[in-house]
Motif scaffolding. Structure first.
Motif, PDB file in Angstrom:
ATOM      1  N   SER A   1     -17.605  56.732 109.596  1.00 46.39           N
ATOM      2  CA  SER A   1     -18.114  55.409 109.258  1.00 46.39           C
ATOM      3  C   SER A   1     -17.077  54.542 108.556  1.00 46.39           C
ATOM      4  CB  SER A   1     -19.365  55.528 108.384  1.00 46.39           C
ATOM      5  OG  SER A   1     -19.043  55.897 107.056  1.00 46.39           O
ATOM      6  N   ILE A   2     -16.038  55.145 107.962  1.00 45.90           N
ATOM      7  CA  ILE A   2     -14.989  54.354 107.306  1.00 45.90           C
ATOM      8  C   ILE A   2     -13.648  54.545 108.014  1.00 45.90           C
ATOM      9  CG2 ILE A   2     -16.119  54.298 105.060  1.00 45.90           C
ATOM     10  CD1 ILE A   2     -14.255  56.503 104.118  1.00 45.90           C
ATOM     11  N   MET A   3     -13.735  54.927 109.293  1.00 43.21           N
ATOM     12  CA  MET A   3     -12.535  55.061 110.110  1.00 43.21           C
ATOM     13  C   MET A   3     -12.645  54.104 111.299  1.00 43.21           C
ATOM     14  SD  MET A   3     -12.068  59.203 109.773  1.00 43.21           S
ATOM     15  CE  MET A   3     -10.304  59.451 109.687  1.00 43.21           C
ATOM     16  N   PRO A   4     -11.557  53.875 112.018  1.00 41.67           N
ATOM     17  CA  PRO A   4     -11.555  52.826 113.048  1.00 41.67           C
ATOM     18  C   PRO A   4     -12.659  53.002 114.081  1.00 41.67           C
ATOM     19  CG  PRO A   4      -9.331  53.618 112.652  1.00 41.67           C
ATOM     20  CD  PRO A   4     -10.249  54.524 111.901  1.00 41.67           C
ATOM     21  N   GLU A   5     -13.199  51.850 114.535  1.00 36.79           N
ATOM     22  CA  GLU A   5     -14.273  51.894 115.521  1.00 36.79           C
ATOM     23  C   GLU A   5     -13.814  52.489 116.844  1.00 36.79           C
ATOM     24  OE1 GLU A   5     -15.629  47.905 115.747  1.00 36.79           O
ATOM     25  OE2 GLU A   5     -16.249  47.846 113.653  1.00 36.79           O
ATOM     26  N   GLY A   6     -12.511  52.387 117.118  1.00 37.29           N
ATOM     27  CA  GLY A   6     -11.996  52.976 118.345  1.00 37.29           C
ATOM     28  C   GLY A   6     -11.955  54.488 118.319  1.00 37.29           C
ATOM     29  N   GLY A   7     -12.188  55.086 117.140  1.00 39.94           N
ATOM     30  CA  GLY A   7     -12.248  56.532 117.031  1.00 39.94           C
ATOM     31  C   GLY A   7     -10.982  57.136 116.466  1.00 39.94           C
ATOM     32  N   VAL A   8     -11.078  58.426 116.147  1.00 40.09           N
ATOM     33  CA  VAL A   8      -9.952  59.179 115.590  1.00 40.09           C
ATOM     34  C   VAL A   8      -9.872  60.523 116.304  1.00 40.09           C
ATOM     35  CG1 VAL A   8     -10.143  58.073 113.341  1.00 40.09           C
ATOM     36  CG2 VAL A   8     -11.414  60.180 113.769  1.00 40.09           C
ATOM     37  N   PRO A   9      -8.727  61.203 116.231  1.00 40.53           N
ATOM     38  CA  PRO A   9      -8.614  62.512 116.868  1.00 40.53           C
ATOM     39  C   PRO A   9      -9.668  63.489 116.348  1.00 40.53           C
ATOM     40  CG  PRO A   9      -6.450  61.699 116.264  1.00 40.53           C
ATOM     41  CD  PRO A   9      -7.437  60.752 115.656  1.00 40.53           C
ATOM     42  N   ARG A  10     -10.235  64.241 117.251  1.00 42.40           N
ATOM     43  CA  ARG A  10     -11.283  65.206 116.903  1.00 42.40           C
ATOM     44  C   ARG A  10     -10.815  66.172 115.824  1.00 42.40           C
ATOM     45  NH1 ARG A  10     -11.711  67.174 121.567  1.00 42.40           N
ATOM     46  NH2 ARG A  10     -13.557  66.088 122.355  1.00 42.40           N
ATOM     47  N   ASP A  11      -9.531  66.559 115.876  1.00 41.17           N
ATOM     48  CA  ASP A  11      -9.007  67.520 114.906  1.00 41.17           C
ATOM     49  C   ASP A  11      -9.174  67.035 113.467  1.00 41.17           C
ATOM     50  OD1 ASP A  11      -8.306  69.058 117.005  1.00 41.17           O
ATOM     51  OD2 ASP A  11      -6.146  68.759 116.841  1.00 41.17           O
ATOM     52  N   TRP A  12      -9.099  65.736 113.255  1.00 38.80           N
ATOM     53  CA  TRP A  12      -9.206  65.225 111.893  1.00 38.80           C
ATOM     54  C   TRP A  12     -10.558  65.564 111.279  1.00 38.80           C
ATOM     55  CZ3 TRP A  12      -6.820  59.631 111.613  1.00 38.80           C
ATOM     56  CH2 TRP A  12      -5.479  59.688 112.035  1.00 38.80           C
ATOM     57  N   LEU A  13     -11.588  65.575 112.098  1.00 44.21           N
ATOM     58  CA  LEU A  13     -12.940  65.825 111.579  1.00 44.21           C
ATOM     59  C   LEU A  13     -13.189  67.307 111.335  1.00 44.21           C
ATOM     60  CD1 LEU A  13     -14.746  63.281 113.863  1.00 44.21           C
ATOM     61  CD2 LEU A  13     -14.237  63.011 111.449  1.00 44.21           C
TER      62      LEU A  13
END
Length: 894
Positions: free
Chosen positions: A492-504
């Motif tokens: 919710s506080i990361m870019p709307e375009g998404g982030v690498p799955r590994d980060w989560l």
């Protein structure tokens, strides 16, 4: 003879005898009560035939004996699998006896009656557990043999049927008496049971539930205001019309994208075409079999069975639903439709497969995966659809305002609809409403209009979507639910375009299996969107912008912002630590860009609203600025301006982190060609450094040097030289002649002199700087290599090409040995040597090196890297020069 009546009695007998066997093997008070109740029901209905004789006594005994054998064959814990036999046999007999076909079969071909009934019961048999299939076959065979013997024309048939029920009742009552002496508790419920039997009897005269005309069940939603017919609807219609064997289609998408509206349009069309059954079932909530809670699917099918008067209304929904499925699968070919709207659990449909001829099933859900059937993804509106929708709902809205509103609402159909309703009802102008939408919580900015088909406001729907999923996961695994909530907060506080799955996966400060499972659950439930891994690149996970906003608002309300922000900063720091600063491949560059985008998004949200740890954020910011500069990504790093200003407002203008981050931002502006902004920031940073650190502080000296570089790049050579000379003087005094910073100032001053045409002075300083660096740093130091290169460039500018080429060749040789072939500085050395060959007229040698260097640069740095673009331009130029001097022979290859 009434078909449903016979089917009901047959089922009652089989059920009673099944329970008799179970009680004989495992006597209990509860079992005795159930047996007695079943027996009383049969007795009340058929008491007038209690003493008649007939062949059904044999049937009862044979059934009882066969069920005893089947029960003994199974382990005790699996005997419950025989429970479905009763309903299955009843469904077979009900269908078989709806016409005279079964009776004629019994008279004309009694030896084929068993096969006839088995063919009729194929679907019911397939739905039974494997352990119950032999019992089903045996019961069908017994009933077929005896039924063929007595034949439907026998006048004693009805009485005989009553007789075998009473024989079974006598046996049941004897067993109950032996098992439990206190029978009074069992008799307390007899009055209620009798009432149920009466209600059952009232519905047994209906031979065909569809004989009175088309059946309509459930409330099909009306078209939403401004409804747009979508491509997904045409795909649905086409699949059902022409898809061979397509019995079930799944409309999958997030809450509010319009899945139900598409299904409702098809359902209305079927209703208008006069289909024999059009049913709309609310498939939510999910069932919980281990706790005895029926699913929305079971409840809906049970209510349909009750409406058709096929079952006892007091029967459990699970039993009634399965009987309804059996009836539908056993019916004749006819166009029928059932919509299961908002399915929350795939298992709710696993054992309720509707496969009868002419049957169509639509499932709307946010669940991902192919186990539900052929899927049609339903996404948010395209921007053109959003604009068309808003023009329809808000006549006269300007295109720019419609576009802005669609952007704010992420093109989500439900949000657009409810925003339009709010604007119309409360008389908001578009700009006024958009300002409100950005300033207040989502639930204050829009609401559901009275009478609207969709039961929730958009914020309620989105909140319900993730809260229901988290609750379901929590019932299964509390740790995974905690991590899933943390992962949603991070997104919710990361870019709307998404982030690498590994980060989560780092939500729990590591790559645990629990974190993988929690994220997989969120993806499967359609709460988050994901792309698959692409080679070395990790898949991207994202949230819809309204879902993100709602989660952020909930986090602030629940006091979870700091924990979420800390998890994000930790993930960003780890992502930077894992990337290789000396290996700027595309994957490494992608990781740096993703961190930049994440920090930029945090800056737009406002640090005070996110609750981030500013010291940790400052550390990550400085690290990514440095890495971006090393990787040639300064054009991306300029987007960090908001986060730099945000940190400055929190940390203060005098904080060392503020001064460094401002300087780094100016470097990024300069590298991106935005010199005016770079100079403004450099001048501000120098002023703050002089005030806070003092004139002799190394940080101040760096700021002064960088300002001079910016002046030179902007063509302000006089100012640049003045600042370079002052910086060199201060560094000589403060740091000494041999300090790397002093040597860098000498090099920069020489560069400014060369640019100003003062080549003699420039060459003198370059030669002195190279000599000092060889002595202080050694021949293999990168700065020494840079000095060789700069001196060679100065010789070339002065027309000393042979001297320049000699040094360029030596520099390339040293760079290959020290830095390696893939280092950007080595590639730059190759390019410089080729330029020198070109200046000396050695065009073929230049082309050869340019071609080799371009190939390496494309592989190592990628096509968008500035050096790659420069090399490509140089190669194109030298090829033109060659062709101008030696035009190709017509027809020859070039």
């Amino acid at each position: 003879m009434d078909a449903l009546s016979l089917g009901g009695v047959a089922s009652s007998v089989v059920s009673v005898l099944l329970r008799t066997v179970d009680l004989c093997l495992n006597p209990t008070l509860a079992g005795a009560a159930a047996l007695s109740n079943d027996g009383r029901q049969a007795a009340d209905r058929l008491g007038d035939a209690a003493h008649d004789e007939g062949a059904e006594g044999r049937i009862a005994k044979r059934i009882e004996k066969r069920l005893e054998e089947e029960a003994e064959r199974l382990p005790r814990e699996r005997r419950a699998e025989l429970d479905g036999v009763a309903v299955a046999v009843e469904a077979v007999l009900t269908k078989a006896l709806e016409s005279d076909e079964a009776l004629l079969e019994a008279v004309r071909r009694p030896e084929g009656l068993a096969e006839f009934l088995k063919r009729q019961g194929r679907a019911q048999r397939a739905d039974l557990p494997a352990a119950a299939e032999p019992a089903f076959d045996s019961l069908i065979g017994i009933v077929a043999e005896e039924f063929a013997t007595i034949a439907p024309l026998s006048p004693s048939f009805d009485k005989a049927r009553a007789r075998y029920v009473m024989d079974a009742l006598d046996e049941i009552n004897a067993t109950a008496s032996r098992t439990e002496h206190n029978f009074e508790a069992v008799l307390l419920g007899q009055q209620e049971i009798s009432g149920k039997i009466d209600r059952l009897g009232s519905g047994m005269g209906r031979p065909n539930p569809f004989s009175d005309g088309p059946v309509r069940f459930g409330a099909i939603p009306d078209p939403a205001p401004g409804y747009i017919v979508r491509d997904e609807y045409h795909r649905l219609r086409e699949a059902f019309a022409h898809g061979e064997g397509v019995a079930r289609l799944v409309l999958r998408g997030m809450k509010g994208v319009g899945k139900s509206q598409i299904a409702a349009q098809y359902a209305r069309e079927c209703r208008e075409a006069g289909w024999s059954l059009v049913a709309w079932v609310n498939a939510a909530p999910a069932g919980a079999p281990d706790r005895g809670l029926p699913s929305g699917v079971e409840t809906g099918l049970a209510e349909l069975a009750n409406q058709l008067r096929l079952v006892d209304p007091s029967d459990p929904p699970r039993k009634s639903a399965r009987f309804m499925v059996g009836c539908l699968n056993s019916g004749g070919a006819a166009d029928r439709l059932i919509v299961f709207d908002n399915l929350e659990r795939a298992d709710d449909l696993r054992e309720l497969k509707l496969t009868g001829p002419g049957m169509r099933v639509i499932v709307t859900t946010n669940l991902r995966g192919g186990e539900l059937g052929e899927t049609i993804p339903v996404e948010v509106f395209g921007r053109r659809q959003s604009l068309a929708f808003l023009r329809e709902r808000i006549p006269g809205i300007a295109d720019a305002h419609a576009d802005g509103l669609a952007e704010l609402l992420g093109d989500l159909p439900l949000a657009l609809s409810q925003a339009a309703s709010t604007m119309r009802e409360q008389r908001f102008a578009p700009l006024e409403y958009m300002e409100l939408l950005e300033e207040v919580p989502l639930e204050e900015a829009m609401d559901r209009s009275d009478g609207e088909d969709y039961p929730h406001a958009v914020w309620q729907a989105l909140r319900l979507s993730h809260q229901t999923a988290l609750k379901a996961l929590g019932e299964r695994d509390e740790e995974q639910a905690r991590l899933a909530r943390l992962q949603l907060g991070m997104l919710s506080i990361m870019p709307e375009g998404g982030v690498p799955r590994d980060w989560l996966y780092r939500a729990d400060a590591g790559h645990s299996l629990a974190a993988r499972k929690s994220l997989a659950f969120l993806c499967k439930r359609g709460i988050v969107s994901e792309t698959e891994n692409d080679g070395a690149r990790a898949g991207i996970v994202s949230l819809h912008r309204l879902q993100s906003r709602l989660i952020r608002e909930d986090m602030r309300r629940d006091g979870e912002s700091e924990v979420i922000a800390e998890a994000v900063i930790s993930a960003l720091a780890e992502a930077l630590n894992e990337s290789d600063p000396n290996n700027p491949h595309e994957v490494e560059r992608d990781s740096i860009i993703a961190v930049i985008e994440s920090l930029s998004f945090l800056g737009t949200l406002g640090l005070d609203r996110v609750g981030v740890n500013t010291e940790g954020l400052s550390s990550v910011l400085l690290s990514v600025q440095r890495r971006a500069n090393e990787a040639g990504l300064d054009s991306f790093a300029v987007s960090l301006a908001d986060i730099v200003d945000g940190l400055a407002s929190v940390l203060g203008a005098d904080h060392p982190g503020t001064l460094v981050s401002r300087n780094n931002l100016a470097v990024a502006y300069q590298s991106a060609g935005r010199l005016g902004e770079a100079i403004d920031v450099y001048e501000q940073t120098l002023e703050e450094s002089l005030r806070v650190l003092g004139a002799d502080h190394p940080g101040t000296l760096v700021s002064r040097n960088n300002l001079a570089v910016a002046y030179q790049s902007a063509g302000r050579l006089g100012e640049a030289i003045d600042v370079y000379e002052q910086t060199l003087e201060d560094r000589l005094r403060v740091l000494g002649a041999d300090h790397p910073g002093t040597l860098a100032s000498r090099n920069n001053l020489a560069y400014a002199y060369r640019s100003a045409g003062r080549l003699g002075e420039a060459i003198d300083i370059y030669e002195q700087t190279l000599e000092d660096r060889l002595r202080v740093l050694g021949a293999d130091h990168p700065d020494t290599l840079a000095s060789r290169n700069n001196l060679a460039v100065a010789y070339q500018s002065a027309g000393r090409l042979e001297d320049a080429i000699t040094i360029f060749e030596q520099t390339l040789e040293e760079s290959l040995r020290v830095l390696g072939a893939d280092n950007p500085d080595t590639l730059a050395s190759r390019n410089n040597l080729a330029v020198a060959y070109q200046s000396a007229g050695r065009l073929e040698d230049a082309i050869t090196i340019f071609e080799q260097t371009l190939e390496e640069s494309l592989r190592v740095l990628g096509p968008n890297y500035p050096l790659t673009k420069q090399i490509a331009e140089n190669l194109a130029m030298v090829r033109r020069l060659r062709d101008e001097r030696h035009p190709p022979t017509p027809g020859a290859a070039t």
